[in-house]
Scaffold this motif. Structure first.
Motif, PDB file in Angstrom:
ATOM      1  N   PRO A 101     -67.852 -54.465  52.151  1.00  0.00           N
ATOM      2  CA  PRO A 101     -67.607 -56.048  52.507  1.00  0.00           C
ATOM      3  C   PRO A 101     -66.540 -56.662  51.389  1.00  0.00           C
ATOM      4  N   HIS A 102     -65.603 -57.547  52.238  1.00  0.00           N
ATOM      5  CA  HIS A 102     -65.030 -58.291  51.230  1.00  0.00           C
ATOM      6  C   HIS A 102     -65.957 -59.705  51.159  1.00  0.00           C
ATOM      7  N   MET A 103     -66.557 -59.645  50.072  1.00  0.00           N
ATOM      8  CA  MET A 103     -67.667 -60.666  50.159  1.00  0.00           C
ATOM      9  C   MET A 103     -67.104 -62.354  50.087  1.00  0.00           C
ATOM     10  N   PHE A 104     -67.558 -63.153  50.587  1.00  0.00           N
ATOM     11  CA  PHE A 104     -67.101 -64.499  50.536  1.00  0.00           C
ATOM     12  C   PHE A 104     -65.582 -64.846  50.565  1.00  0.00           C
ATOM     13  N   GLY A 105     -64.742 -63.759  50.995  1.00  0.00           N
ATOM     14  CA  GLY A 105     -63.321 -63.957  51.388  1.00  0.00           C
ATOM     15  C   GLY A 105     -63.104 -63.321  50.168  1.00  0.00           C
ATOM     16  N   ILE A 106     -63.461 -62.743  49.116  1.00  0.00           N
ATOM     17  CA  ILE A 106     -62.829 -62.493  47.911  1.00  0.00           C
ATOM     18  C   ILE A 106     -62.508 -60.895  48.167  1.00  0.00           C
ATOM     19  N   PRO A 107     -61.233 -60.148  48.031  1.00  0.00           N
ATOM     20  CA  PRO A 107     -60.892 -58.910  48.728  1.00  0.00           C
ATOM     21  C   PRO A 107     -61.179 -58.185  47.522  1.00  0.00           C
ATOM     22  N   ILE A 108     -61.616 -56.905  47.790  1.00  0.00           N
ATOM     23  CA  ILE A 108     -61.712 -55.852  47.103  1.00  0.00           C
ATOM     24  C   ILE A 108     -60.450 -54.771  47.288  1.00  0.00           C
ATOM     25  N   VAL A 135     -56.807 -57.515  54.903  1.00  0.00           N
ATOM     26  CA  VAL A 135     -57.831 -56.787  54.819  1.00  0.00           C
ATOM     27  C   VAL A 135     -58.109 -56.316  56.075  1.00  0.00           C
ATOM     28  N   GLY A 136     -58.669 -54.806  56.207  1.00  0.00           N
ATOM     29  CA  GLY A 136     -59.171 -54.297  57.329  1.00  0.00           C
ATOM     30  C   GLY A 136     -58.304 -53.392  57.853  1.00  0.00           C
ATOM     31  N   LEU A 137     -57.298 -53.006  57.131  1.00  0.00           N
ATOM     32  CA  LEU A 137     -56.233 -51.808  57.339  1.00  0.00           C
ATOM     33  C   LEU A 137     -56.629 -50.489  56.651  1.00  0.00           C
ATOM     34  N   GLU A 138     -57.364 -50.556  55.584  1.00  0.00           N
ATOM     35  CA  GLU A 138     -57.609 -49.293  54.590  1.00  0.00           C
ATOM     36  C   GLU A 138     -58.619 -48.511  55.174  1.00  0.00           C
ATOM     37  N   GLY A 139     -59.544 -48.800  56.044  1.00  0.00           N
ATOM     38  CA  GLY A 139     -60.491 -48.009  56.530  1.00  0.00           C
ATOM     39  C   GLY A 139     -60.301 -47.263  57.954  1.00  0.00           C
ATOM     40  N   GLU A 140     -61.183 -46.558  58.210  1.00  0.00           N
ATOM     41  CA  GLU A 140     -61.092 -45.949  59.255  1.00  0.00           C
ATOM     42  C   GLU A 140     -61.382 -47.195  60.540  1.00  0.00           C
TER      43      GLU A 140
END
Length: 317
Positions: A101-108, A135-140
């Protein structure tokens, strides 16, 4: 239109979400909730029987989705002074799959994360970017929630699943469109209806304004001198957060919560200490975050006078 089941509004919502994310049409599936999106991502990632890592400092939806997909939960501590999972500790657990997760809107930053398949949990982070990419485009898969408290809503509940691999999205749609299929494949109805999609489409149009308003409230809290979780000055050069939560660090959590409550201001903390306290050494950072932070109101319709009231109460307690 007179149509309330899954129809043209759902299709339009999916396409508009793809456009927002910079994906071609057909790379998104609208579903009934963010939890459903996560469950479906786990099923399509063949999570059954696998060790699936996720942070201990997170809501129960992740653990529940892993259980429902017959995976094995492997909980990992977060980084010190960050709400996000510690990637080094994650690899120590040797998982076969990870939900990050990218918690609280803070991206990892996951741009160099290539060792195992990942599902990006973007339920807090719609609109956040790393190196200029959403975010959301790095994983499967990337999964999003449109629950009432999230960045946008589709009428209380709803979710979206995206993937750069269209074949995976097609499999998800086949899974949730369960009727009139002449085979013995497992399916279930996690569809979104047109009524929810119509609300979601309008909310997606409003998202830029929501983000601006949340940023203004966040800045007011920071300018008041509160110690709010944020990206570091160094990381801010390539990480662009969204302000899903304004999480304030405090040395007297109970006093701050009581002072706000006495002024009719409701705040909250992540309430999963019960599971982490069984192994406090392993989850020391998570427990510290739970016990020494509170989440301040930051929703877009919060009036400035209410923000000033919150600030005043906290400064005087």
């Amino acid at each position: 239109s007179g149509w309330v089941a899954k129809g043209k509004e759902v299709e339009s919502f999916q396409n508009e979400f793809c456009k927002f994310m910079g994906l071609p049409k057909g790379h998104a599936a609208a579903v009934s909730s963010g939890t459903a999106a996560l469950f479906l991502a786990l099923v399509m990632s063949r999570g059954k029987g696998k060790n699936v890592a996720s942070p201990g400092y997170v809501c129960s939806a992740l653990r529940n989705a892993v259980d429902m997909s017959e995976g094995k939960n492997v909980l990992v501590d977060i980084e010190y002074n960050s709400p996000n999972i510690d990637l080094e500790k994650l690899f120590e657990e040797n998982p076969q799959l990870a939900i990050i997760p990218h918690m609280f809107g803070i991206p990892i930053n996951l741009s160099n994360f290539k060792k195992i398949p990942i599902i990006e949990d973007c339920t807090h982070a719609l609109g956040a970017k790393v190196n200029g990419k959403y975010v959301g485009l790095e994983g499967e898969f990337g999964i999003f929630s449109f629950y009432a408290t999230k960045m946008i809503t589709s009428g209380g509940f709803g979710g979206m699943l995206i993937s750069k691999n269209k074949k995976l999205v097609d499999k998800v749609i086949d899974y949730i469109e369960y009727d009139d299929k002449n085979d013995d494949n497992r399916r279930f109805n996690f569809q979104m209806g047109d009524l929810q999609a119509a609300i979601g489409r309008e909310q997606l149009r409003k998202l830029p304004n929501f983000l601006v308003r949340r940023e203004k409230i966040f800045k007011k809290y920071k300018d008041a001198g509160f110690d709010i979780l944020d990206v570091s000055a160094e990381d801010s050069q390539f990480i662009q957060p969204v302000r899903y939560r304004a999480v304030m660090k405090t040395g007297n959590q109970s006093k701050a919560i009581k002072s706000l409550k006495d002024s009719d201001i409701i705040t909250e903390i992540l309430n999963n200490e019960w599971i982490l306290s069984q192994n406090p050494t392993k989850f020391s950072n998570s427990l510290n975050m739970i016990r020494n932070t509170i989440s301040l109101p930051i929703y877009p319709s919060l009036p400035d006078e209410n923000v000033e009231k919150i600030i005043s109460v906290l400064q005087s307690c």
